[in-house]
Motif scaffolding. Sequence first.
Motif, PDB file in Angstrom:
ATOM      1  N   PRO A 148       0.833  -1.204   0.000  1.00 36.54           N
ATOM      2  CA  PRO A 148       0.000   0.000   0.000  1.00 36.54           C
ATOM      3  C   PRO A 148       0.864   1.248   0.000  1.00 36.54           C
ATOM      4  N   SER A 149       0.219   2.363  -0.307  1.00 36.27           N
ATOM      5  CA  SER A 149       0.935   3.623  -0.253  1.00 36.27           C
ATOM      6  C   SER A 149       1.145   4.041   1.196  1.00 36.27           C
ATOM      7  N   ARG A 150       2.003   5.033   1.360  1.00 40.74           N
ATOM      8  CA  ARG A 150       2.336   5.448   2.727  1.00 40.74           C
ATOM      9  C   ARG A 150       1.130   6.061   3.426  1.00 40.74           C
ATOM     10  N   ALA A 151       0.396   6.913   2.695  1.00 41.75           N
ATOM     11  CA  ALA A 151      -0.774   7.558   3.303  1.00 41.75           C
ATOM     12  C   ALA A 151      -1.828   6.525   3.685  1.00 41.75           C
ATOM     13  N   THR A 152      -2.035   5.533   2.801  1.00 40.09           N
ATOM     14  CA  THR A 152      -3.028   4.499   3.105  1.00 40.09           C
ATOM     15  C   THR A 152      -2.604   3.662   4.302  1.00 40.09           C
ATOM     16  N   ALA A 153      -1.301   3.333   4.367  1.00 39.86           N
ATOM     17  CA  ALA A 153      -0.817   2.552   5.505  1.00 39.86           C
ATOM     18  C   ALA A 153      -0.972   3.323   6.814  1.00 39.86           C
ATOM     19  N   ILE A 154      -0.700   4.626   6.757  1.00 42.84           N
ATOM     20  CA  ILE A 154      -0.854   5.443   7.966  1.00 42.84           C
ATOM     21  C   ILE A 154      -2.316   5.496   8.395  1.00 42.84           C
ATOM     22  N   LYS A 155      -3.213   5.645   7.400  1.00 41.49           N
ATOM     23  CA  LYS A 155      -4.641   5.654   7.741  1.00 41.49           C
ATOM     24  C   LYS A 155      -5.073   4.322   8.354  1.00 41.49           C
ATOM     25  N   GLY A 156      -4.562   3.215   7.775  1.00 42.27           N
ATOM     26  CA  GLY A 156      -4.906   1.908   8.334  1.00 42.27           C
ATOM     27  C   GLY A 156      -4.414   1.750   9.758  1.00 42.27           C
ATOM     28  N   ALA A 157      -3.179   2.226  10.001  1.00 45.34           N
ATOM     29  CA  ALA A 157      -2.648   2.144  11.363  1.00 45.34           C
ATOM     30  C   ALA A 157      -3.463   3.001  12.327  1.00 45.34           C
ATOM     31  N   GLU A 158      -3.857   4.194  11.851  1.00 42.77           N
ATOM     32  CA  GLU A 158      -4.676   5.052  12.711  1.00 42.77           C
ATOM     33  C   GLU A 158      -6.022   4.405  13.016  1.00 42.77           C
ATOM     34  N   ARG A 159      -6.611   3.771  11.978  1.00 42.94           N
ATOM     35  CA  ARG A 159      -7.891   3.093  12.229  1.00 42.94           C
ATOM     36  C   ARG A 159      -7.725   1.941  13.214  1.00 42.94           C
ATOM     37  N   ALA A 160      -6.616   1.201  13.082  1.00 43.19           N
ATOM     38  CA  ALA A 160      -6.388   0.086  14.005  1.00 43.19           C
ATOM     39  C   ALA A 160      -6.208   0.591  15.434  1.00 43.19           C
ATOM     40  N   VAL A 161      -5.460   1.685  15.585  1.00 41.11           N
ATOM     41  CA  VAL A 161      -5.256   2.248  16.926  1.00 41.11           C
ATOM     42  C   VAL A 161      -6.569   2.764  17.494  1.00 41.11           C
ATOM     43  N   ALA A 162      -7.375   3.425  16.622  1.00 38.81           N
ATOM     44  CA  ALA A 162      -8.668   3.937  17.098  1.00 38.81           C
ATOM     45  C   ALA A 162      -9.587   2.790  17.517  1.00 38.81           C
ATOM     46  N   LYS A 193       0.983  -5.407  13.492  1.00 41.35           N
ATOM     47  CA  LYS A 193       2.055  -5.990  12.686  1.00 41.35           C
ATOM     48  C   LYS A 193       1.881  -5.641  11.216  1.00 41.35           C
ATOM     49  N   VAL A 194       0.627  -5.746  10.742  1.00 41.23           N
ATOM     50  CA  VAL A 194       0.356  -5.400   9.342  1.00 41.23           C
ATOM     51  C   VAL A 194       0.674  -3.926   9.082  1.00 41.23           C
ATOM     52  N   ALA A 195       0.223  -3.062  10.008  1.00 43.07           N
ATOM     53  CA  ALA A 195       0.480  -1.631   9.831  1.00 43.07           C
ATOM     54  C   ALA A 195       1.972  -1.328   9.866  1.00 43.07           C
ATOM     55  N   LEU A 196       2.682  -1.973  10.810  1.00 47.99           N
ATOM     56  CA  LEU A 196       4.124  -1.739  10.905  1.00 47.99           C
ATOM     57  C   LEU A 196       4.861  -2.259   9.674  1.00 47.99           C
ATOM     58  N   GLN A 197       4.421  -3.410   9.152  1.00 49.47           N
ATOM     59  CA  GLN A 197       5.053  -3.926   7.934  1.00 49.47           C
ATOM     60  C   GLN A 197       4.854  -2.972   6.762  1.00 49.47           C
ATOM     61  N   ALA A 198       3.642  -2.429   6.658  1.00 52.96           N
ATOM     62  CA  ALA A 198       3.385  -1.483   5.577  1.00 52.96           C
ATOM     63  C   ALA A 198       4.255  -0.239   5.716  1.00 52.96           C
ATOM     64  N   LEU A 199       4.331   0.287   6.960  1.00 59.48           N
ATOM     65  CA  LEU A 199       5.171   1.468   7.185  1.00 59.48           C
ATOM     66  C   LEU A 199       6.641   1.161   6.926  1.00 59.48           C
ATOM     67  N   GLN A 200       7.078  -0.034   7.347  1.00 57.49           N
ATOM     68  CA  GLN A 200       8.479  -0.404   7.140  1.00 57.49           C
ATOM     69  C   GLN A 200       8.802  -0.524   5.655  1.00 57.49           C
ATOM     70  N   SER A 201       7.897  -1.164   4.910  1.00 52.64           N
ATOM     71  CA  SER A 201       8.138  -1.296   3.468  1.00 52.64           C
ATOM     72  C   SER A 201       8.163   0.065   2.789  1.00 52.64           C
ATOM     73  N   GLU A 202       7.255   0.955   3.214  1.00 52.67           N
ATOM     74  CA  GLU A 202       7.246   2.300   2.628  1.00 52.67           C
ATOM     75  C   GLU A 202       8.518   3.060   2.984  1.00 52.67           C
ATOM     76  N   ALA A 203       8.961   2.906   4.248  1.00 49.40           N
ATOM     77  CA  ALA A 203      10.197   3.580   4.653  1.00 49.40           C
ATOM     78  C   ALA A 203      11.396   3.044   3.879  1.00 49.40           C
ATOM     79  N   GLU A 204      11.443   1.724   3.679  1.00 53.04           N
ATOM     80  CA  GLU A 204      12.544   1.151   2.902  1.00 53.04           C
ATOM     81  C   GLU A 204      12.527   1.652   1.463  1.00 53.04           C
ATOM     82  N   ALA A 205      11.320   1.742   0.898  1.00 47.77           N
ATOM     83  CA  ALA A 205      11.224   2.261  -0.473  1.00 47.77           C
ATOM     84  C   ALA A 205      11.698   3.706  -0.540  1.00 47.77           C
TER      85      ALA A 205
END
Length: 307
Positions: A148-162, A193-205
């Motif tokens: 996923p894109s970075r913005a989408t991953a961040i939104k997903g993480a925010e939704r999971a935290v909420a 874990k899913v959110a962190l993986q998405a953020l990690q992959s985006e950061a690596e990219a």
Amino acid sequence: MPDVAQAADDTRQGLIDQVKSHQKASSGFQKTWHAYCDAHGDGVYDPARHKVQFLEEFLKTAATKNADVKGSKRKRKEVTCSGSGSAASRSRSRARRRRRHGKGRRRAHGRRHRRDRRRRDHRGRRRRKLRRKRRSESSGSSEVSDLPSRATAIKGAERAVAAAAEELERLKANPDVAVDEPALQQKQKEEMKVALQALQSEAEADVQAQVQEAKDKLAQEKVSRMIEAEEKLDQAIAERLKEAEDKLRQEAQGRIDEAQKQAQARLEEIMADAKPKIEASWADQIKDLEAKAKAARAAANAFTKKE
């Protein structure tokens, strides 16, 4: 029980394969899948990371949209067919008018017809080229990673935290409700874990893109500096050569002047040494001539006396 689990796994794998094959076959299906994942699946594009219910709902939605598109196409086709009679009558009337006109009009119509046909052929070639380009883009885009894109991953993480915060508030409000804490914790861990993986992959990219950009910039700077150094070196060599040439010219001119002075002095010295000798030889010659003249006069006087 193992048979039931195996059947469930087979069903899930079949749905995953179906989604992947449809993505490879159609770019529109792939865009629909990405949009659905962004809206309902936290931006995770990999079908293997979704549940069976999610995949089934998506396939139902996609099938409904496909049916609507086919129905609209069928209606447009029916409308076109229904209007073909009027088009035929118009073409017949045009043919009658053309027959009534003379040969010049027919020639002009032939020219227009050939021009229109060339235009249609040109438009057809452009459309075919555009379709081939879209197919190649769709086939190339199907091989792109399902991250996923970075913005989408961040939104997903925010939704999971909420969602986790809401669940925690609900538990605080109703402490008597029996809750399966291990399952809840496991679910929260998986979501994080899913959110962190998405953020990690985006950061690596992002890091790889920045590294590549830095490499390109360094290469360009290296080339520019090498060119600048070569220009400076050529300029310095030209200046040194000019200085050496001027110095050699000055030294050669000085040596020539010195040689001329030495030659002039030597000539003057030789002339000074030769002048007395020349004068002495001239005096001796004059004396000899005077003696000869005197002897000749004496001989002449003696001859005259004899007569």
